[in-house]
Design an enzyme around this catalytic site. Structure first.
Site, PDB file in Angstrom:
ATOM      1  N   ARG A  48      23.094 -24.791 -22.202  1.00 45.83           N
ATOM      2  CA  ARG A  48      23.488 -23.472 -21.895  1.00 45.83           C
ATOM      3  C   ARG A  48      22.521 -23.467 -23.262  1.00 45.83           C
ATOM      4  NH1 ARG A  48      27.249 -20.287 -25.868  1.00 45.83           N
ATOM      5  NH2 ARG A  48      26.828 -17.674 -25.045  1.00 45.83           N
ATOM      6  N   SER A 115      29.267 -15.196 -13.235  1.00 48.36           N
ATOM      7  CA  SER A 115      30.430 -15.038 -13.758  1.00 48.36           C
ATOM      8  C   SER A 115      31.260 -13.318 -13.546  1.00 48.36           C
ATOM      9  CB  SER A 115      29.793 -14.546 -15.064  1.00 48.36           C
ATOM     10  OG  SER A 115      29.296 -15.834 -16.214  1.00 48.36           O
ATOM     11  N   LYS A 145      32.239 -17.170 -27.812  1.00 44.77           N
ATOM     12  CA  LYS A 145      31.808 -15.336 -26.869  1.00 44.77           C
ATOM     13  C   LYS A 145      33.040 -14.890 -27.527  1.00 44.77           C
ATOM     14  CE  LYS A 145      28.735 -15.934 -23.446  1.00 44.77           C
ATOM     15  NZ  LYS A 145      28.612 -15.842 -22.114  1.00 44.77           N
TER      16      LYS A 145
END
Length: 215
Positions: A48, A115, A145
């Protein structure tokens, strides 16, 4: 680079799913940290990195490391990069592309994860569209997040009843709170800070392993 004969052929049903953090961009530091996490028992690595240039620079060396370790490398959000380097798969959020188009770009043996936040309906649709795993969360407060919507452990239980894919839980997960999510129905725990936020990713990853043995 293309998928070689030593590439993993299946996504695991359970285990630690380690996701690299945004601040781990220097290639040597990235490779050292991921190597340590794998040595501690990480079963999947997701790359990521939001900076496109850094993402391209780190992807191929990271894939080589993961191939040698026999661990799947999943690229977050970037189907084009995953296809270019021959990564084992891609992870798609709600705005990251279509499963069928990703499958055409990556091939039939690629791993495609989706997701699903707190939506069983989204997960069921993903399974019908050919996804290889589904991810729910966040379940706890998360530094990576912080504003992501919350998910309920009960969603994992319902997913286990209705979905025949590996189920990943994500969001603020630690070795101290992960057992309840496995008990609720998750097979894999996706972790960023709980592995890479420590000075010793190997030891941090190893702390999760008793959870899977008990499960």
């Amino acid at each position: 680079m293309t998928r070689g004969a030593t590439a993993p052929t299946a996504f695991p049903e359970q285990g630690l799913y380690a996701i690299t953090p945004e601040d781990l961009s220097a290639i040597d530091a990235l490779l050292n940290a991921v190597s340590s996490a794998i040595a501690g028992g990480a079963a999947v690595i997701q790359y990521r990195c939001k900076n496109a240039a850094e993402r391209r620079a780190g992807a191929s060396p990271l894939l080589e490391l993961c191939r040698k370790a026999g661990v799947p490398l999943i690229i977050n959000d970037d189907v084009e990069l995953a296809a270019q380097i021959g990564a084992d798969g891609v992870h798609l959020g709600k705005d990251d592309g279509d499963i069928a188009l990703s499958r055409r770009a990556l091939g039939q043996h690629a791993i495609i994860g989706v997701s699903c936040y707190d939506s069983l309906e989204r997960a069921m649709a993903a399974e019908q569209s050919g996804a290889d795993y589904v991810a729910f969360g966040r379940f706890f407060p998360s530094r990576s997040k912080p504003h992501a919507p919350c998910a309920k452990p009960e969603t994992l239980t319902e997913a286990r009843r209705h979905i025949h894919l590996p189920i990943v839980a994500i969001g603020g997960i630690t070795a101290a709170n992960g057992a309840n999510l496995l008990h609720a129905g998750a097979g894999l725990l996706a972790v960023i800070d709980g592995v890479f936020g420590s000075g010793d990713p190997k030891m941090a990853a190893a702390r999760f392993q008793p959870l899977f043995r008990r499960g």
